[in-house]
Design an enzyme around this catalytic site. Structure first.
Site, mmCIF file in Angstrom:
data_model
loop_
_atom_site.group_PDB
_atom_site.id
_atom_site.type_symbol
_atom_site.label_atom_id
_atom_site.label_comp_id
_atom_site.label_asym_id
_atom_site.label_seq_id
_atom_site.Cartn_x
_atom_site.Cartn_y
_atom_site.Cartn_z
ATOM 1 N N SER A 7 23.543 35.001 40.978
ATOM 2 C CA SER A 7 23.537 36.238 41.633
ATOM 3 C C SER A 7 24.888 36.262 40.859
ATOM 4 C CB SER A 7 24.173 36.870 42.791
ATOM 5 O OG SER A 7 25.266 35.547 43.799
ATOM 6 N N GLU A 9 27.799 39.472 39.227
ATOM 7 C CA GLU A 9 28.999 40.430 39.459
ATOM 8 C C GLU A 9 29.257 41.252 38.601
ATOM 9 O OE1 GLU A 9 32.335 40.035 42.685
ATOM 10 O OE2 GLU A 9 33.601 40.440 40.616
ATOM 11 N N ALA A 43 41.327 48.556 42.401
ATOM 12 C CA ALA A 43 42.176 48.293 43.189
ATOM 13 C C ALA A 43 42.702 49.615 43.829
ATOM 14 C CB ALA A 43 43.039 47.727 42.311
ATOM 15 N N ASP A 101 42.784 44.863 46.877
ATOM 16 C CA ASP A 101 43.763 44.605 45.935
ATOM 17 C C ASP A 101 44.641 45.921 46.311
ATOM 18 O OD1 ASP A 101 43.330 42.074 44.934
ATOM 19 O OD2 ASP A 101 42.074 43.304 43.436
ATOM 20 N N ALA A 119 40.300 42.013 56.425
ATOM 21 C CA ALA A 119 39.426 41.836 56.102
ATOM 22 C C ALA A 119 38.858 41.657 57.773
ATOM 23 C CB ALA A 119 38.601 40.934 55.228
ATOM 24 N N TYR A 139 39.281 31.643 49.213
ATOM 25 C CA TYR A 139 40.000 30.587 47.880
ATOM 26 C C TYR A 139 39.360 29.300 48.573
ATOM 27 C CZ TYR A 139 41.920 35.083 46.540
ATOM 28 O OH TYR A 139 42.106 35.924 46.030
ATOM 29 N N HIS A 143 45.339 31.127 48.828
ATOM 30 C CA HIS A 143 45.767 32.090 48.613
ATOM 31 C C HIS A 143 46.719 32.715 48.394
ATOM 32 C CE1 HIS A 143 45.789 36.914 48.940
ATOM 33 N NE2 HIS A 143 44.783 36.483 49.347
ATOM 34 N N ALA A 146 49.001 32.943 51.388
ATOM 35 C CA ALA A 146 48.515 32.951 52.308
ATOM 36 C C ALA A 146 49.717 31.688 52.577
ATOM 37 C CB ALA A 146 47.324 32.061 51.915
ATOM 38 N N LYS A 159 37.040 35.580 59.247
ATOM 39 C CA LYS A 159 35.797 36.254 59.168
ATOM 40 C C LYS A 159 34.392 35.874 59.317
ATOM 41 C CE LYS A 159 37.733 36.259 55.071
ATOM 42 N NZ LYS A 159 38.719 36.502 53.801
ATOM 43 N N GLN A 170 36.794 32.569 44.502
ATOM 44 C CA GLN A 170 36.997 32.901 43.750
ATOM 45 C C GLN A 170 36.797 31.949 42.620
ATOM 46 O OE1 GLN A 170 38.413 34.467 41.317
ATOM 47 N NE2 GLN A 170 39.898 35.840 42.448
ATOM 48 N N PHE A 210 44.557 36.400 34.284
ATOM 49 C CA PHE A 210 44.026 35.713 35.738
ATOM 50 C C PHE A 210 44.031 34.662 36.399
ATOM 51 C CE2 PHE A 210 40.034 37.588 38.392
ATOM 52 C CZ PHE A 210 41.053 38.455 38.746
ATOM 53 N N HIS A 259 27.637 32.289 42.341
ATOM 54 C CA HIS A 259 27.821 33.864 41.783
ATOM 55 C C HIS A 259 28.556 33.752 40.870
ATOM 56 C CE1 HIS A 259 27.947 37.771 42.508
ATOM 57 N NE2 HIS A 259 29.267 37.431 42.654
ATOM 58 N N ARG A 265 29.189 41.780 31.036
ATOM 59 C CA ARG A 265 28.815 40.882 29.054
ATOM 60 C C ARG A 265 28.253 39.608 29.446
ATOM 61 N NH1 ARG A 265 35.398 39.779 27.029
ATOM 62 N NH2 ARG A 265 35.620 42.083 26.390
#
Length: 289
Positions: A7, A9, A43, A101, A119, A139, A143, A146, A159, A170, A210, A259, A265
């Site tokens: 998949s 994103e 965000a 975010d 969430a 994560y 996190h 966390a 969740k 992530q 990042f 994923h 790109r």
């Protein structure tokens, strides 16, 4: 090696040029028959309408499932659920439900006075409608907010228990990071699929920045490898080899879905998919020009 399902994103465009870039990405990757495209949410909810429009257009023109991101930030419960209904009306019933975010320059996430607190509450409300397939973020490393990695895993379980059917992680740089996390999730009683998020590195400097911001560990050997590759003008070759090896190691350990964070790109992602045996189908995105 078993061929994994994939998949992708993408993020919604903010300009005409970016719109063409998104379309080119869809054209390049849709023939690989992904499970879905996910469309991100900026965000602070800054791309709310853009996300809706991109998700609708991508779904309509590709004929592929599209999973739109939806967050709690900057909206009341009524407004958030109305956005979800807009997605459903557009034929987009797969959602990636996230806290989201905080807006740039803020001190961190603060719930809207009349909004969802987190969430878990968002997933619960969406699940109660019975209209959506819900995915959530995970994560593989602690996190940044966390208290501990165990608290991180407990939050993910909550969740899933609230109604999510899958988690997407992530990105990370070493297979062991994900595999250890997967084992810990099983021990915690999480039985929903956990799909590893993969970042093909098109720019090491940006990827590293990042990673540090979102709590992803940067191994010393990876820093050294890219430093050497940049000096020798072998950045792209190294990025392709490392990401392909990472994915192969995951598949060898029983991972059946990947994923990819494409950053709109597609070339490197497509090359890695081909190396994994994910080959182009005859049909793809329809030409609507």
């Amino acid at each position: 090696m078993t061929t994994p399902a994939v998949s992708f994103e993408v993020f919604p465009p903010r300009s005409i040029d970016a719109s063409f870039k998104l379309w080119d990405t869809a054209q390049a990757l849709a023939p690989l028959e992904p499970r879905f495209f996910s469309v991100t949410y900026g965000a602070g909810g800054s791309t709310r309408d853009l996300t809706h429009d991109a998700a609708y257009t991508l779904h309509k023109t590709s004929g592929l499932p599209v999973a739109a991101h939806l967050t709690c930030v900057g909206a009341s419960k009524t407004e958030t659920m109305a956005i979800a209904q807009r997605f459903a009306k557009a034929g987009v019933t797969d959602l990636v439900a996230l806290r989201g975010d905080a807006p740039e320059g803020s001190d961190g996430f603060t719930p809207h006075p009349e909004g969802f607190a987190d969430a878990i509450a968002l997933v619960d409300a969406l699940a109660r409608t019975g209209q959506f397939t819900l995915r959530v973020g995970a994560y593989p490393e602690k996190h940044p907010e966390a208290a501990s990695q165990q608290a991180n895993i407990d939050w993910l379980k909550a969740k899933i228990d609230a109604g999510a059917s899958e988690a997407i992680t992530q990105f990370f740089f070493e297979a062991e990071t994900f595999l250890r996390f997967r084992d810990d999730c099983v021990k915690a009683g999480i039985d929903a699929p956990i799909t590893p998020g993969i970042l093909p590195i098109t720019n090491w400097k940006n990827a590293r920045k990042f990673a540090l911001r979102c709590g992803t560990s940067v191994p010393l050997w990876l820093d050294q490898a890219f430093d050497a590759a940049l000096r020798d003008d072998r950045h792209d070759l190294l990025a392709r080899a490392l990401c392909t090896e990472l994915c192969s190691d995951l598949v060898d350990e029983g991972v059946d879905s990947l994923h990819f964070y494409t950053l709109n790109r597609p070339d490197l992602t497509r090359e890695i998919c081909h190396a994994l045996g994910v080959t182009q189908a005859i049909t793809g995105v329809q030409d609507v020009a």
